[in-house]
Design a protein around this motif. Structure first.
Motif, short mmCIF file in Angstrom:
data_model
loop_
_atom_site.label_atom_id
_atom_site.label_comp_id
_atom_site.label_asym_id
_atom_site.label_seq_id
_atom_site.Cartn_x
_atom_site.Cartn_y
_atom_site.Cartn_z
N GLN A 1 -50.69 91.63 0.76
CA GLN A 1 -50.00 92.84 0.32
C GLN A 1 -49.53 92.72 -1.12
OE1 GLN A 1 -49.44 95.87 1.44
NE2 GLN A 1 -50.72 95.38 3.21
N CYS A 2 -48.99 91.53 -1.49
CA CYS A 2 -48.26 91.44 -2.76
C CYS A 2 -48.15 89.96 -3.17
CB CYS A 2 -46.87 92.04 -2.54
SG CYS A 2 -45.77 91.88 -3.94
N VAL A 3 -48.83 89.59 -4.25
CA VAL A 3 -48.78 88.18 -4.68
C VAL A 3 -47.41 87.83 -5.28
CG1 VAL A 3 -49.73 86.51 -6.34
CG2 VAL A 3 -51.27 87.90 -4.96
N SER A 4 -46.74 88.80 -5.86
CA SER A 4 -45.40 88.54 -6.39
C SER A 4 -44.50 88.03 -5.26
CB SER A 4 -44.85 89.84 -7.00
OG SER A 4 -43.52 89.69 -7.35
N THR A 5 -44.55 88.72 -4.12
CA THR A 5 -43.73 88.28 -2.97
C THR A 5 -44.31 87.00 -2.37
OG1 THR A 5 -43.25 90.61 -2.59
CG2 THR A 5 -42.64 89.08 -0.83
N GLY A 6 -45.65 86.90 -2.36
CA GLY A 6 -46.27 85.66 -1.87
C GLY A 6 -45.81 84.46 -2.69
N PHE A 7 -45.61 84.67 -3.99
CA PHE A 7 -45.16 83.57 -4.85
C PHE A 7 -43.73 83.14 -4.50
CE2 PHE A 7 -43.13 82.27 -8.98
CZ PHE A 7 -43.69 81.00 -9.00
N VAL A 8 -42.83 84.09 -4.26
CA VAL A 8 -41.47 83.67 -3.92
C VAL A 8 -41.42 83.03 -2.53
CG1 VAL A 8 -40.22 85.12 -5.56
CG2 VAL A 8 -40.70 86.02 -3.30
N VAL A 9 -42.33 83.47 -1.65
CA VAL A 9 -42.41 82.82 -0.33
C VAL A 9 -42.89 81.37 -0.52
CG1 VAL A 9 -43.59 82.85 1.92
CG2 VAL A 9 -42.71 84.98 0.95
N TRP A 10 -43.87 81.19 -1.41
CA TRP A 10 -44.33 79.83 -1.74
C TRP A 10 -43.15 79.00 -2.30
CZ3 TRP A 10 -43.99 77.60 -6.59
CH2 TRP A 10 -44.49 76.29 -6.68
N ALA A 11 -42.37 79.61 -3.20
CA ALA A 11 -41.25 78.88 -3.83
C ALA A 11 -40.26 78.40 -2.78
CB ALA A 11 -40.56 79.78 -4.86
N GLN A 12 -40.00 79.26 -1.80
CA GLN A 12 -39.06 78.88 -0.74
C GLN A 12 -39.63 77.71 0.09
OE1 GLN A 12 -36.12 80.75 -0.07
NE2 GLN A 12 -35.53 79.99 1.95
N HIS A 13 -40.93 77.78 0.39
CA HIS A 13 -41.58 76.67 1.12
C HIS A 13 -41.56 75.39 0.27
CE1 HIS A 13 -43.12 78.25 4.89
NE2 HIS A 13 -43.44 79.37 4.27
N ALA A 14 -41.77 75.54 -1.04
CA ALA A 14 -41.79 74.35 -1.90
C ALA A 14 -40.41 73.70 -1.91
CB ALA A 14 -42.20 74.75 -3.32
N CYS A 15 -39.37 74.53 -1.88
CA CYS A 15 -38.00 74.00 -1.83
C CYS A 15 -37.79 73.26 -0.50
CB CYS A 15 -37.02 75.18 -1.97
SG CYS A 15 -35.30 74.67 -2.07
N ALA A 16 -38.22 73.90 0.60
CA ALA A 16 -38.06 73.27 1.93
C ALA A 16 -38.83 71.96 2.02
CB ALA A 16 -38.55 74.25 3.01
N CYS A 17 -40.04 71.95 1.46
CA CYS A 17 -40.90 70.75 1.51
C CYS A 17 -40.21 69.56 0.84
CB CYS A 17 -42.22 71.09 0.82
SG CYS A 17 -43.33 69.71 0.60
N TYR A 18 -39.59 69.81 -0.32
CA TYR A 18 -38.90 68.72 -1.04
C TYR A 18 -37.71 68.21 -0.24
CZ TYR A 18 -41.33 68.37 -5.53
OH TYR A 18 -42.25 68.10 -6.51
N LEU A 19 -36.96 69.13 0.35
CA LEU A 19 -35.76 68.70 1.09
C LEU A 19 -36.16 67.93 2.36
CD1 LEU A 19 -33.38 71.78 0.75
CD2 LEU A 19 -33.76 69.88 -0.81
N GLN A 20 -37.21 68.41 3.03
CA GLN A 20 -37.66 67.73 4.25
C GLN A 20 -38.12 66.30 3.94
OE1 GLN A 20 -37.93 68.79 7.69
NE2 GLN A 20 -38.33 66.60 7.89
N ASN A 21 -38.71 66.11 2.77
CA ASN A 21 -39.25 64.79 2.42
C ASN A 21 -38.25 63.90 1.69
OD1 ASN A 21 -42.26 64.45 3.16
ND2 ASN A 21 -42.05 66.58 2.52
#
Ligand code: FAD
Length: 383
Positions: free
Chosen positions: A84-104
Motif C-alpha cells: 500500500q505505502c512504502v513510507s509506512t512500510g519503512f517506519v514499520v521496518w524501523a520499529q522492527h529494527a529497533c526491536a531486533c537490536y533490543l532482543q539481541n
C-alpha cells in the motif's frame, strides 16, 4: 480520494501473514495513503493498532512480549504494508529494527523494561544506525562520539535523519568511543536531556515518516540503556546485520508487487501498445516471485542456522531488491502514462518510493561497495 486495494501477486494458497492484518491495512492504511504522501501525515494510530495485533512482535521472544514468529514474518508484515505505502512500510521496518537490536542485547533491563513496549506498539521507535553503518564500511566519518563516565556514557554529535521518532519515541544509535574498535550502541528516548530533535527538512515520498535531525549535546546514557558495549559489538553485529538488511526487502517486494498489479490493470486496455515497452509485466513478475522466494528462504535460514554467515547473501538480495524496485516502478509509470502523473495516482508515488528503497542505507552504492570489499577480502566492512 481514490482508495484502491491492490490485488496481490502471490501464491493463492498463501495464508494471511498475521490474523487481522489484511483488514487493518484495508480499513486503516489504504484510505490515508494519499494523505500520507501529499500532506506528510504520520500514520501513528495505524502503527499502534498494528502493534496491538502482533505486527511488531515477530523478532521478539514471548518472554519479552513478542510473538516469536520469526524473521520471515517480520519481512512479510513490512511487505504487506509496503504494497500500500512504502513510507509506512519503512517506519514499520524501523520499529522492527529497533526491536531486533533490543532482543539481541545482552542487557536484561532493556529486554524487560522497553522491549515489551516496542513489541506491542505501545511505544514507537526507530534506528539511527545509517551513519554508523556507513562509517564502519569506510564511507563516512561517525558523527556521534561517546565517552565512558561513571554509570554510563556521554554522547555528542548530530545525526541528520532518523525516522519514526518523536519526544515519546525510542531509537538506537551507534557511537565511537575513543580507544575502542567496536561500536557503542545505546537506546535513547526523544525527550532525553541534551537531545534536540529538529524537523527543518522536507522530503518527497517520505514526509510521513516523522524524520528528524538529532542533535546530541552531552547526552548522558545510563548503563541500563546500553544495547551493546564496544567490546560486545563484533558478535552483536554478526547476529543482527543480516536480519536488519534483509527486512528491508519487505519494502522492495511490496512495492514491486504493487507495480505488477498496476501493469496488469493497464494491460487490460492498453496491452496492444504497452507491449512496446522495455520491461514487460511477465518478466517483472517472474523476478518478483524469485526474489520473494529467495528472501523467505534466507529469512528461515538466518533464524534456524544461528552462527551461519549470511551477510553476503543478505546484501546481494537487498541490492537486487533496490534494482528491481527501480525497474518495476519505472515500467509501471510508463504503462500508466498520463494517468500515472495525477497527484493521487500511485504510479508516480511508486517511482519516488522506489528511489528511497535504493538510497536508504544501505544504498545501492553502499551495497555494491560492501560486496566488492567482501569479495576482494578487504576488511573494512564491520558495520
Ligand atoms: C527520508 C529519509 C529518512 C531517513 N531515515 C533514516 C533513519 O531512520 N535512520 C537512519 O539512520 N538514517 C536515515 N536516513 C538516512 C539514509 O539512510 C542515508 O544514510 C542518507 O540519506 C545519506 O546517505 P547517502 O547515500 O545519500 O549519503 P552519501 O551520498 O554517501 O553522502 C552524502 C553526505 O552528505 C550528508 N548530507 C546530505 N544532505 C545533508 C543534509 N541536508 N544535512 C546533513 N547532512 C547531509 C549525508 O549525511 C552524507 O554524509 C534517512 C534519509 C532520508 C532521506
Amino acid at each position: 480520494m481514490q482508495v484502491n486495494m491492490l490485488q496481490s501477486v502471490a501464491d493463492p494458497e498463501m495464508i494471511e501473514t498475521l490474523p487481522g492484518l489484511t483488514a487493518l491495512i484495508r480499513d486503516e492504511l489504504a484510505p490515508q495513503v494519499v494523505d500520507i504522501d501529499v500532506n506528510g501525515t504520520y500514520p501513528g494510530a495505524f502503527l499502534h493498532r498494528l502493534g496491538a495485533i502482533g505486527g511488531f512482535g515477530a523478532l521478539v521472544s514471548p518472554q519479552s512480549g513478542g510473538t516469536g514468529r520469526g524473521l520471515k514474518n517480520a519481512l512479510q508484515v513490512i511487505e504487506d504494508v509496503s504494497k500500500q505505502c512504502v513510507s509506512t512500510g519503512f517506519v514499520v521496518w524501523a520499529q522492527h529494527a529497533c526491536a531486533c537490536y533490543l532482543q539481541n542485547s545482552s542487557n536484561p533491563a532493556l529486554r524487560s523494561d522497553i522491549l515489551p513496549l516496542i513489541a506491542s506498539g505501545v511505544a514507537l521507535g526507530g534506528t539511527g544506525q545509517s551513519n554508523a553503518m556507513k562509517s564502519r564500511a569506510a564511507i563516512e566519518e561517525n558523527r556521534l562520539k561517546a565517552m565512558r563516565v561513571e554509570g554510563g556514557y556521554v554522547v555528542n554529535g548530530t545525526l541528520p535523519w532518523v525516522s519514526n521518532i518523536g519526544l515519546d519515541h525510542y531509537f538506537h544509535v551507534g557511537a565511537d568511543v575513543a580507544g575502542e574498535t567496536g561500536l557503542l550502541v545505546v537506546l535513547v528516548k526523544g525527550d532525553s536531556p541534551g537531545l534536540t530533535l529538529n524537523q527543518n527538512a522536507h522530503f518527497i515520498a517520505m514526509e510521513g515518516t516523522n524524520t528528524f535531525a538529532c542533535q546530541f549535546k552531552e547526552v548522558f546514557v545510563a548503563d541500563d540503556r546500553v544495547v551493546v558495549h564496544p567490546h560486545e559489538f563484533a558478535r552483536f553485529r554478526a547476529r543482527t546485520k543480516p536480519a536488519f538488511v534483509l527486512m528491508q526487502m519487505g519494502m522492495g517486494l511490496g512495492l514491486v508487487d504493487a507495480c505488477v498489479s498496476m501493469m496488469k490493470r493497464s494491460n487490460k486496455t492498453h496491452a496492444h501498445v504497452n507491449c512496446y515497452l522495455d520491461d514487460q509485466v511477465g518478466d517483472i513478475e517472474a523476478a518478483l516471485l524469485a526474489a520473494r522466494a529467495a528472501s523467505y528462504r534466507l529469512a528461515d535460514k538466518i533464524d534456524s542456522e544461528a552462527g551461519v554467515d549470511c551477510e553476503r547473501e543478505s546484501i546481494a538480495l537487498r541490492l537486487l531488491g533496490s534494482e528491481l524496485s527501480l525497474k518495476a516502478s519505472n515500467s509501471a509509470m510508463l504503462h500508466l502514462g498520463a494517468k500515472g502523473y495525477l497527484v493521487n495516482n500511485a504510479a508516480q508515488r511508486r517511482v519516488r518510493e522506489a528511489y528511497f528503497v535504493a538510497i536508504v542505507t544501505p544504498a545501492i552504492k553502499h551495497l555494491r561497495k560492501e560486496l566488492h570489499d567482501i569479495d576482494s577480502g578487504c576488511q573494512v566492512c564491520s558495520a
